[in-house]
Design an enzyme around this catalytic site. Structure first.
Site, PDB file in Angstrom:
ATOM      1  N   ASP A  21      -6.135   7.386  -7.531  1.00 19.27           N
ATOM      2  CA  ASP A  21      -7.118   6.776  -8.439  1.00 19.27           C
ATOM      3  C   ASP A  21      -7.831   5.606  -7.762  1.00 19.27           C
ATOM      4  O   ASP A  21      -7.273   4.953  -6.873  1.00 19.27           O
ATOM      5  CB  ASP A  21      -6.392   6.288  -9.704  1.00 19.27           C
ATOM      6  CG  ASP A  21      -7.368   6.010 -10.841  1.00 19.27           C
ATOM      7  OD1 ASP A  21      -8.523   6.477 -10.779  1.00 19.27           O
ATOM      8  OD2 ASP A  21      -6.960   5.320 -11.794  1.00 19.27           O
ATOM      9  N   HIS A  38     -15.067   9.178  -3.254  1.00 20.75           N
ATOM     10  CA  HIS A  38     -14.292  10.415  -3.065  1.00 20.75           C
ATOM     11  C   HIS A  38     -14.327  10.827  -1.592  1.00 20.75           C
ATOM     12  O   HIS A  38     -13.329  11.291  -1.047  1.00 20.75           O
ATOM     13  CB  HIS A  38     -14.858  11.536  -3.940  1.00 20.75           C
ATOM     14  CG  HIS A  38     -14.846  11.225  -5.409  1.00 20.75           C
ATOM     15  ND1 HIS A  38     -13.726  10.743  -6.051  1.00 20.75           N
ATOM     16  CD2 HIS A  38     -15.808  11.321  -6.374  1.00 20.75           C
ATOM     17  CE1 HIS A  38     -13.997  10.568  -7.343  1.00 20.75           C
ATOM     18  NE2 HIS A  38     -15.253  10.906  -7.556  1.00 20.75           N
ATOM     19  N   LEU A 132       6.157  21.167   5.747  1.00 17.14           N
ATOM     20  CA  LEU A 132       5.725  20.460   4.530  1.00 17.14           C
ATOM     21  C   LEU A 132       5.052  21.399   3.528  1.00 17.14           C
ATOM     22  O   LEU A 132       4.133  22.139   3.887  1.00 17.14           O
ATOM     23  CB  LEU A 132       4.723  19.362   4.934  1.00 17.14           C
ATOM     24  CG  LEU A 132       4.097  18.571   3.766  1.00 17.14           C
ATOM     25  CD1 LEU A 132       5.126  17.639   3.124  1.00 17.14           C
ATOM     26  CD2 LEU A 132       2.886  17.770   4.242  1.00 17.14           C
TER      27      LEU A 132
HETATM   28  C1  FPP Z   1      -9.820   9.449  -9.233  1.00 22.21           C
HETATM   29  O1  FPP Z   1     -10.627   8.336  -8.918  1.00 22.21           O
HETATM   30  C2  FPP Z   1      -9.984  10.471  -8.212  1.00 22.21           C
HETATM   31  C3  FPP Z   1     -10.427  11.737  -8.451  1.00 22.21           C
HETATM   32  C4  FPP Z   1     -10.769  12.221  -9.804  1.00 22.21           C
HETATM   33  C5  FPP Z   1     -10.625  12.712  -7.374  1.00 22.21           C
HETATM   34  C6  FPP Z   1      -9.731  12.611  -6.176  1.00 22.21           C
HETATM   35  C7  FPP Z   1     -10.358  13.362  -5.078  1.00 22.21           C
HETATM   36  C8  FPP Z   1     -10.361  13.035  -3.763  1.00 22.21           C
HETATM   37  C9  FPP Z   1      -9.567  11.943  -3.218  1.00 22.21           C
HETATM   38  C10 FPP Z   1     -11.187  13.764  -2.768  1.00 22.21           C
HETATM   39  C11 FPP Z   1     -11.071  15.246  -2.748  1.00 22.21           C
HETATM   40  C12 FPP Z   1      -9.677  15.703  -2.568  1.00 22.21           C
HETATM   41  C13 FPP Z   1      -9.227  16.448  -1.534  1.00 22.21           C
HETATM   42  C14 FPP Z   1      -7.814  16.888  -1.541  1.00 22.21           C
HETATM   43  C15 FPP Z   1     -10.047  16.863  -0.394  1.00 22.21           C
HETATM   44  P1  FPP Z   1     -11.728   7.848  -9.955  1.00 22.21           P
HETATM   45  O2  FPP Z   1     -13.028   8.450  -9.548  1.00 22.21           O
HETATM   46  O3  FPP Z   1     -11.301   8.161 -11.352  1.00 22.21           O
HETATM   47  O4  FPP Z   1     -11.730   6.310  -9.701  1.00 22.21           O
HETATM   48  P2  FPP Z   1     -12.104   5.153 -10.754  1.00 22.21           P
HETATM   49  O5  FPP Z   1     -10.948   5.034 -11.690  1.00 22.21           O
HETATM   50  O6  FPP Z   1     -12.256   3.957  -9.883  1.00 22.21           O
HETATM   51  O7  FPP Z   1     -13.385   5.544 -11.428  1.00 22.21           O
END
Ligand code: FPP
Length: 248
Positions: A21, A38, A132
């Protein structure tokens, strides 16, 4: 990586699960569009998979996209799907070479065709690996997962294959997406929030939970080691008393 001196190699978590997050906030703090968070978050994914492999962890589970994330603006959903596809295309050979076995937790049917195709290919090409286990939770929701398992088990009861009395925790857990894998020992959530957000609700029953303030795009190997250090400092009692579980 040399094994970190201050970690106990005999007390490593077998399964680490992470709620990644803070990507959006990371980008917003820099005046960048949210998908940039992201994008940099993918570098954290690469760093954590590398560290998990070096530590010889058995299972790593990353929450990449929830059943609720479809509600985000389409440009952000598209950006995430694009990043996933690019990541999988880029990492296929590395996963094969490094004995990583990729699995998907979640219903793949709602993913765009091109993402599902490459995902299926990576899963198939790495299926024979015995290093893994890397679970990507994609279009994942714990309640849907539990309901799917309930429906399977209920169907077996209805057609006489299974007696209701024979339903044990082990039997039920075998029908979850994580069937056959150990439950997470350590669950990390980055980004400073303290909630589970529909992630591994059954499997995390006895996980040690570590909420860290670091935003996901800043999370690197050292942050994972810090969380494992915290984990190793905890006493896991599984309902028993401290005296019962303390080594003699
Ligand atoms: C939450 O942060 C994160 C996500 C919903 C997506 C996670 C995805 C990635 C790290 C990249 C793609 C993944 C892979 C495996 C290649 P948020 O956007 O909710 O953050 P915020 O709370 O600050 O808004």
């Amino acid at each position: 990586m040399q094994f970190p001196q201050e970690l106990d190699p005999d007390k490593l978590p077998a399964h680490v699960a992470i709620i990644m997050d803070g990507n959006g906030r990371w980008a917003q703090q820099r005046g960048l569009p949210r998908p940039m968070g992201h994008q940099v978050g993918v570098e954290s994914v690469q760093a954590v998979v590398r560290a998990a492999r070096k530590l010889d962890l058995q299972v790593l589970t990353l929450y990449a996209f929830s059943t609720e994330n479809w509600k985000r603006p389409p440009f952000e959903v598209n950006a995430l799907m694009g990043l996933l596809k690019k990541y999988l295309l880029h990492e296929l050979e590395t996963m094969v070479a490094n004995n990583v076995s990729l699995r998907c937790l979640g219903r793949k049917d709602r993913l765009p065709d091109d993402v599902r195709d490459i995902l299926d290919k990576v899963i198939a090409d790495t299926a024979g690996n015995d290093g893994l286990v890397f679970n990507l939770a994609l279009n994942y929701g714990s309640r849907v997962e539990i309901l799917d398992a309930v429906k399977t088990v209920a169907g077996q009861c209805a057609n006489g294959e299974l007696a209701a009395d024979a339903i044990t925790e082990e039997l039920f857990a075998a029908h979850l997406y994580t069937g056959g894998l150990p439950d997470p020992d350590l669950l990390i959530r980055t980004g400073g929030e303290a909630r589970l957000s529909n992630f591994l609700l059954w499997q995390a029953s006895y996980a040690e939970i570590c909420f860290v303030d670091t935003l996901w795009p800043d999370f690197r190997e050292e942050n994972l080691l810090d969380a494992i250090r915290v984990y190793q400092g905890r006493q896991r009692r599984f309902g028993m008393t401290g005296e019962q579980v303390r080594p003699a």
